[in-house]
Design an enzyme around this catalytic site. Structure first.
Site, PDB file in Angstrom:
ATOM      1  N   ASP A   1      26.284  62.583  85.470  1.00 47.54           N
ATOM      2  CA  ASP A   1      25.511  63.639  84.820  1.00 47.54           C
ATOM      3  C   ASP A   1      26.088  64.983  85.222  1.00 47.54           C
ATOM      4  O   ASP A   1      26.695  65.118  86.292  1.00 47.54           O
ATOM      5  CB  ASP A   1      24.040  63.565  85.242  1.00 47.54           C
ATOM      6  CG  ASP A   1      23.284  62.434  84.563  1.00 47.54           C
ATOM      7  OD1 ASP A   1      23.703  61.996  83.482  1.00 47.54           O
ATOM      8  OD2 ASP A   1      22.261  62.007  85.114  1.00 47.54           O
TER       9      ASP A   1
ATOM     10  N   ASP B   1      23.113  61.434  77.038  1.00 45.07           N
ATOM     11  CA  ASP B   1      21.653  61.616  77.034  1.00 45.07           C
ATOM     12  C   ASP B   1      21.232  62.551  75.906  1.00 45.07           C
ATOM     13  O   ASP B   1      20.232  62.314  75.225  1.00 45.07           O
ATOM     14  CB  ASP B   1      21.182  62.202  78.371  1.00 45.07           C
ATOM     15  CG  ASP B   1      21.476  61.308  79.558  1.00 45.07           C
ATOM     16  OD1 ASP B   1      21.540  60.079  79.386  1.00 45.07           O
ATOM     17  OD2 ASP B   1      21.651  61.850  80.663  1.00 45.07           O
TER      18      ASP B   1
END
Length: 168
Positions: free
Chosen positions: A117, A135
């Site tokens: 991330d 995402d």
């Protein structure tokens, strides 16, 4: 699903996966884990590892459990995609973006045991979860589907109504 729609969907999936994996590779290659680069007062690149799913949920399931869960969700989305009528082009696009994001994160999960991330929204009073392009693809795809299903289809602006009016 028509051949043209199928090819367009595959291109969207492939581009989503490719861009996701490319950005993750750049982040891993250029930023030490835990480092941040402030872009704006509320936005930073922040190299993080997510051992769970969204917002680190289910982190305790382990690599295999999370990979199986992600694969099962992906299978359900693929089934829904296959059953969606071809004239629902916007929904097909949204599903393709979701599938691309899911595959991007599944690649990380299987290959690395975690998901890379790097997007971090924050304010002095609020910290949002760190996330990635995959995402974002999943979220945007879901919003597109909801928009098509609950707003555009009811106002006659979706692909379904346009296709019907084009035949007149």
């Amino acid at each position: 699903m028509t051949r043209r729609l199928f090819v367009a969907n595959i291109v969207v999936v492939a581009l989503s996966v490719l861009l996701d994996q490319l950005v993750k590779a750049i982040v891993v290659a250029t930023m030490p884990l835990g480092s941040a680069i402030e872009l704006l007062p509320f936005l930073a690149l922040y190299h993080a590892r997510n051992t769970g799913i969204a917002f680190s949920m289910f982190a305790g399931l382990g690599d295999i459990g999370l990979s199986l869960l992600a694969a099962a969700v992906l299978a359900v989305v693929l089934y829904l995609w296959w059953k969606t009528p071809a004239e629902r082009r916007l929904t097909h696009f949204g599903l393709a973006v979701i599938v691309g994001g899911a595959i991007g994160n599944l690649i990380d999960r299987v290959r690395l045991g975690y998901v890379v991330d790097y997007v971090y929204f924050h304010t002095p009073a609020f910290d949002f979860a760190v996330f990635n392009l995959a995402d974002a693809c999943i979220t945007v795809g879901a919003i597109i589907i909801l928009l098509d299903e609950f707003i555009l289809a009811r106002t006659g602006a979706s692909g379904r109504e346009r296709a019907g009016s084009d035949a007149d």
